[in-house]
Design an enzyme around this catalytic site. Structure first.
Site, PDB file in Angstrom:
ATOM      1  N   SER A  41       0.832  -1.208   0.000  1.00  0.00           N
ATOM      2  CA  SER A  41       0.000   0.000   0.000  1.00  0.00           C
ATOM      3  C   SER A  41       0.861   1.249   0.000  1.00  0.00           C
ATOM      4  CB  SER A  41      -0.846   0.071   1.272  1.00  0.00           C
ATOM      5  OG  SER A  41      -1.531  -1.103   1.484  1.00  0.00           O
ATOM      6  N   GLU A  64      -4.068  -0.257  -9.037  1.00  0.00           N
ATOM      7  CA  GLU A  64      -3.116   0.845  -9.221  1.00  0.00           C
ATOM      8  C   GLU A  64      -1.783   0.201  -9.595  1.00  0.00           C
ATOM      9  OE1 GLU A  64      -2.345   3.062  -5.603  1.00  0.00           O
ATOM     10  OE2 GLU A  64      -2.235   4.950  -6.681  1.00  0.00           O
ATOM     11  N   ASN A  90      -3.402   6.279  -1.822  1.00  0.00           N
ATOM     12  CA  ASN A  90      -3.226   6.609  -0.407  1.00  0.00           C
ATOM     13  C   ASN A  90      -2.693   8.013  -0.168  1.00  0.00           C
ATOM     14  OD1 ASN A  90      -4.311   4.374   0.923  1.00  0.00           O
ATOM     15  ND2 ASN A  90      -2.557   3.146   0.297  1.00  0.00           N
ATOM     16  N   HIS A 138      -1.224  -2.850  -7.070  1.00  0.00           N
ATOM     17  CA  HIS A 138      -1.955  -2.499  -5.840  1.00  0.00           C
ATOM     18  C   HIS A 138      -3.451  -2.758  -6.042  1.00  0.00           C
ATOM     19  CE1 HIS A 138      -2.973   0.887  -2.718  1.00  0.00           C
ATOM     20  NE2 HIS A 138      -3.087  -0.308  -2.200  1.00  0.00           N
TER      21      HIS A 138
END
Ligand SMILES: NC(=O)c1ccc[n+]([C@@H]2O[C@H](COP(=O)([O-])OP(=O)(O)OC[C@H]3O[C@@H](n4cnc5c(N)ncnc54)[C@H](O)[C@@H]3O)[C@@H](O)[C@H]2O)c1
Length: 309
Positions: free
Chosen positions: A131, A164, A202, A152
């Site tokens: 992450s 991702e 994130n 991801h």
């Protein structure tokens, strides 16, 4: 340079996929590849985690079957495509792609990638589902930095469309292109991003969650009020505090620290309330309490005692 690798070439080249780590993400990744017809080798150091993962995959397939989204044949074929292993070198044998989804810890991932680099064929692509850890850093401990990439997936993997794709500083065009196409074969919508702290997902999501916690900490509004504003005003399916409880407050804190350390900018400093809650073991759903109380399950929203008025 553009590499025009097509779907057929990928399907011809890649038949066996190894997934490292059979937790929340690993079981979903294994399920998704297996349902798309790939032979999956699911690897974990814990035999118990592997048993739980296979039971979870079976339960999720049953749910799909009940909703008539898949047939009994697809369920059976998916399960028969998955083999489990506790030894990495045994599990990755013959794999053309490895997707690592082990615990989010830098030293652990570096160790796993060094081991993968020596255990896998030299052409095997090594992907990480991290992450927040730098793909460039992970790639740097291998002798195939051009073949290391971020893949991801989002939770729950069989349901969520986005992958991702994180291109490390040294990831080649060919590998990026192959993984973008592979994600489409899985029925996902890949988005390519560069390797900077937090990537895109994130970098944007975590500061929003942190800001929601700061708003609560400063007494701007209560838990329900903050989540309601974001749900009804911004059409988010759940508020940021509820989402933080689902993700795990320890995970949120660790990603904020990656952003803070990576950019050296005080705007990413984790809220002291978040730090305190993690220190006190209030981690959200997984510990039974965060901003909400989860001891009764996840269907009903009950604000945790410390935050109720
Ligand atoms: N949970 C999420 O919502 C989410 C979303 C996107 C990405 N991620 C990332 O996915 C990765 C996995 O997260 P998770 O939530 O599935 O974690 P998890 O704790 O549920 O599972 C991790 C698994 O890795 C196993 N493991 C630990 N060391 C290992 C080793 N050396 N070899 C093989 N297996 C090993 C553990 O036994 C465990 O079963 C992390 O990098 C995380 O940042 C998580």
């Amino acid at each position: 340079m553009t590499f025009n690798i097509n779907k057929q070439q990928i399907l011809k080249r890649m038949k066996k996929i190894a997934v490292i780590g059979s937790g929340t993400m690993g079981n979903g990744i294994a399920h998704t590849f297996a349902q798309s017809g790939f032979q999956v080798s699911l690897i974990d150091i814990s035999e118990k985690a592997l048993e739980k993962a296979v039971a979870t995959i079976e339960k999720n397939l049953d749910r799909q079957l009940k909703k008539e989204r898949i047939t009994q044949e697809i369920k059976d074929a998916t399960l028969s495509n998955i083999a489990t292993h506790t030894f990495l070198s045994e599990g990755v044998k013959g794999a053309e792609l490895v997707v690592e989804a082990a615990t989010e810890n830098l030293d652990l991932k570096l160790k796993i990638f060094q081991e993968l680099d020596s255990a896998c064929d030299e052409n095997t692509i090594l992907a990480s589902n991290t992450s927040s850890i730098s793909i460039t850093k992970i790639a740097s401990v291998t002798n195939r930095a051009d073949k290391v990439i971020g893949m991801h997936f989002m939770n729950p993997v069989p349901v969520m469309k986005l992958v991702e794709i994180i291109r490390g500083y040294t990831t080649s065009d060919e590998v990026t292109n192959t993984i973008m196409k592979m994600s489409k074969i899985l029925g996902k919508s890949p988005v390519e991003v560069n390797d900077y702290p937090g990537f895109v997902a994130n970098r944007i999501l975590m500061p929003m969650i942190n800001e929601a916690i700061i708003s609560l900490h400063e007494g701007v509004a209560g838990v329900t009020e903050i989540d309601t504003v974001m749900k009804l005003g911004m059409a988010h399916p759940m508020g940021p505090l509820q989402l933080a409880d689902f993700i795990g407050l320890d995970v949120c804190l660790s990603i904020m620290n990656v952003l803070y350390d990576g950019f050296g900018n005080s705007k990413y400093a984790p809220c002291p309330l978040l730090v305190n809650m993690v220190t006190a073991g209030k981690l959200g759903v997984k510990s039974g309490e965060g901003f909400y109380s989860w001891s009764h399950g996840t269907k009903e929203l009950i604000v945790a005692e410390g935050f109720s008025k």
